[in-house]
Design a protein around this motif. Sequence first.
Motif, PDB file in Angstrom:
ATOM      1  N   ALA A 271      -4.863   4.413  -1.851  1.00  0.00           N
ATOM      2  CA  ALA A 271      -3.819   3.496  -1.404  1.00  0.00           C
ATOM      3  C   ALA A 271      -3.610   3.621   0.103  1.00  0.00           C
ATOM      4  O   ALA A 271      -3.398   2.623   0.801  1.00  0.00           O
ATOM      5  CB  ALA A 271      -2.514   3.776  -2.145  1.00  0.00           C
TER       6      ALA A 271
ATOM      7  N   ALA B 178      -3.394  15.796  -6.655  1.00  0.00           N
ATOM      8  CA  ALA B 178      -3.118  14.383  -6.929  1.00  0.00           C
ATOM      9  C   ALA B 178      -3.624  13.462  -5.827  1.00  0.00           C
ATOM     10  O   ALA B 178      -3.800  12.263  -6.053  1.00  0.00           O
ATOM     11  CB  ALA B 178      -1.616  14.176  -7.120  1.00  0.00           C
TER      12      ALA B 178
ATOM     13  N   LEU C 244      -6.732  10.809  -6.017  1.00  0.00           N
ATOM     14  CA  LEU C 244      -6.540   9.429  -6.435  1.00  0.00           C
ATOM     15  C   LEU C 244      -5.630   8.680  -5.469  1.00  0.00           C
ATOM     16  O   LEU C 244      -5.912   7.540  -5.082  1.00  0.00           O
ATOM     17  CB  LEU C 244      -5.944   9.383  -7.845  1.00  0.00           C
ATOM     18  CG  LEU C 244      -5.576   8.002  -8.397  1.00  0.00           C
ATOM     19  CD1 LEU C 244      -6.813   7.117  -8.495  1.00  0.00           C
ATOM     20  CD2 LEU C 244      -4.902   8.125  -9.759  1.00  0.00           C
ATOM     21  N   THR C 245      -4.551   9.324  -5.055  1.00  0.00           N
ATOM     22  CA  THR C 245      -3.542   8.667  -4.226  1.00  0.00           C
ATOM     23  C   THR C 245      -4.099   8.226  -2.877  1.00  0.00           C
ATOM     24  O   THR C 245      -3.640   7.229  -2.296  1.00  0.00           O
ATOM     25  CB  THR C 245      -2.361   9.627  -3.999  1.00  0.00           C
ATOM     26  OG1 THR C 245      -1.905  10.112  -5.263  1.00  0.00           O
ATOM     27  CG2 THR C 245      -1.219   8.934  -3.287  1.00  0.00           C
TER      28      THR C 245
ATOM     29  N   ALA D  96       3.232   9.501 -10.292  1.00  0.00           N
ATOM     30  CA  ALA D  96       2.656   9.467 -11.633  1.00  0.00           C
ATOM     31  C   ALA D  96       1.556  10.515 -11.799  1.00  0.00           C
ATOM     32  O   ALA D  96       1.502  11.212 -12.822  1.00  0.00           O
ATOM     33  CB  ALA D  96       2.095   8.067 -11.912  1.00  0.00           C
ATOM     34  N   THR D  97       0.690  10.638 -10.795  1.00  0.00           N
ATOM     35  CA  THR D  97      -0.427  11.575 -10.906  1.00  0.00           C
ATOM     36  C   THR D  97       0.048  13.019 -10.872  1.00  0.00           C
ATOM     37  O   THR D  97      -0.426  13.866 -11.643  1.00  0.00           O
ATOM     38  CB  THR D  97      -1.449  11.329  -9.781  1.00  0.00           C
ATOM     39  OG1 THR D  97      -1.824   9.952  -9.768  1.00  0.00           O
ATOM     40  CG2 THR D  97      -2.692  12.184  -9.976  1.00  0.00           C
TER      41      THR D  97
ATOM     42  N   LEU E 225       1.641   6.158  -7.155  1.00  0.00           N
ATOM     43  CA  LEU E 225       0.474   6.910  -7.615  1.00  0.00           C
ATOM     44  C   LEU E 225       0.700   8.412  -7.511  1.00  0.00           C
ATOM     45  O   LEU E 225       0.344   9.171  -8.419  1.00  0.00           O
ATOM     46  CB  LEU E 225      -0.754   6.508  -6.792  1.00  0.00           C
ATOM     47  CG  LEU E 225      -1.474   5.230  -7.209  1.00  0.00           C
ATOM     48  CD1 LEU E 225      -2.551   4.874  -6.185  1.00  0.00           C
ATOM     49  CD2 LEU E 225      -2.098   5.378  -8.592  1.00  0.00           C
ATOM     50  N   MET E 226       1.290   8.840  -6.408  1.00  0.00           N
ATOM     51  CA  MET E 226       1.545  10.266  -6.242  1.00  0.00           C
ATOM     52  C   MET E 226       2.520  10.767  -7.296  1.00  0.00           C
ATOM     53  O   MET E 226       2.300  11.814  -7.926  1.00  0.00           O
ATOM     54  CB  MET E 226       2.080  10.557  -4.842  1.00  0.00           C
ATOM     55  CG  MET E 226       2.515  12.010  -4.618  1.00  0.00           C
ATOM     56  SD  MET E 226       1.200  13.232  -4.956  1.00  0.00           S
ATOM     57  CE  MET E 226       0.193  13.061  -3.490  1.00  0.00           C
TER      58      MET E 226
ATOM     59  N   SER F 135       2.451   1.628  -3.376  1.00  0.00           N
ATOM     60  CA  SER F 135       1.436   2.068  -4.341  1.00  0.00           C
ATOM     61  C   SER F 135       1.141   3.554  -4.197  1.00  0.00           C
ATOM     62  O   SER F 135       0.967   4.260  -5.193  1.00  0.00           O
ATOM     63  CB  SER F 135       0.152   1.258  -4.153  1.00  0.00           C
ATOM     64  OG  SER F 135       0.372  -0.114  -4.399  1.00  0.00           O
ATOM     65  N   SER F 136       1.079   4.022  -2.951  1.00  0.00           N
ATOM     66  CA  SER F 136       0.789   5.442  -2.743  1.00  0.00           C
ATOM     67  C   SER F 136       1.906   6.316  -3.297  1.00  0.00           C
ATOM     68  O   SER F 136       1.655   7.375  -3.889  1.00  0.00           O
ATOM     69  CB  SER F 136       0.581   5.731  -1.247  1.00  0.00           C
ATOM     70  OG  SER F 136       1.781   5.594  -0.513  1.00  0.00           O
TER      71      SER F 136
ATOM     72  N   CYS G  62       0.834  -1.211   0.000  1.00  0.00           N
ATOM     73  CA  CYS G  62       0.000   0.000   0.000  1.00  0.00           C
ATOM     74  C   CYS G  62       0.862   1.253   0.000  1.00  0.00           C
ATOM     75  O   CYS G  62       0.582   2.217  -0.724  1.00  0.00           O
ATOM     76  CB  CYS G  62      -0.933   0.001   1.213  1.00  0.00           C
ATOM     77  SG  CYS G  62      -2.264  -1.216   1.143  1.00  0.00           S
TER      78      CYS G  62
END
Length: 279
Positions: free
Chosen positions: A100, A93, A96-97, A59-60, A56-57, A52-53, A49
């Motif tokens: 996670a 961002a 979405l982030t 990329a976003t 995600l951060m 992933s966070s 997790c």
Amino acid sequence: MSSTLPQPNRALPHAARRTAGRPPSGGGLPGAIASEWTKLWSVRSVWWCLLSSVLLMGATAGQLAIYVANGNTDDEPANDRGVLAAGRIAVDAVELTQFAVIALALLVITSEYSSGTIRTTLQWIPSRARLLLAKSTVVAGVTFGTGLLLGGLGAAVAAPVLGEWGRFELGETVGYALGLAGYLALIGLFTLGLGAALRSAVGTLVTVFLLLAIVPTTLRLPDLGPLNAIADALPGSAGLHFLHGESDPYPAAAGLLIVAGWVVAALLAGLAVLRRRDA
């Protein structure tokens, strides 16, 4: 013939007799927190997790920064956002982030129900209030620290992509990171409370997703005043009002208080279920 065997319970002092046969208390609140902290990092999914966070951060934030730079240089004036703080990109961002981080928070309670280890936990920490407080302390600390990391990461990724359309000032970036961390800590506690009440990872995740994203958007579609007011009172909308520093329809501080109210309600619901139902 009279028995000469000793009578242990009668020989014990009064205070000792009161606790004889009871399960261990878990070392009080500090012991409970230490136990929950150890358990958290022993679950492999928690590390996934966190990873992933971070991904995600990164990329976003990079993608949003590209949108801002392109919007400022295309032929559509409506797309222009001007010069933006890099920290603001990290805040955008997090919509979405955050999921996670939410997954991490719900694992703290729902994984114990799915594996059956909640029975052992309640034998070690029989006080439901102390158990939930210990879990809350760990969740708040980890999600707050994760929020600080994500806020700094998002700003660091966005700054070079924004180029001349970005502003990277240390004090401003720290302020955005602190706000993001506070929001994630509250949402983590909200998720923990719902997880204790629902006892299901899927049910908790779906409920949180609905309240943070789907329901507010659906309520705003007709653009009716009463429905917009309901949407603004939900934790997802209130949290974004706080993060963006907006004054309409209420001050940013009010948004923070609304989210805190949802957190208190969720934790009280979780505590009620813990006390009422067996593991």
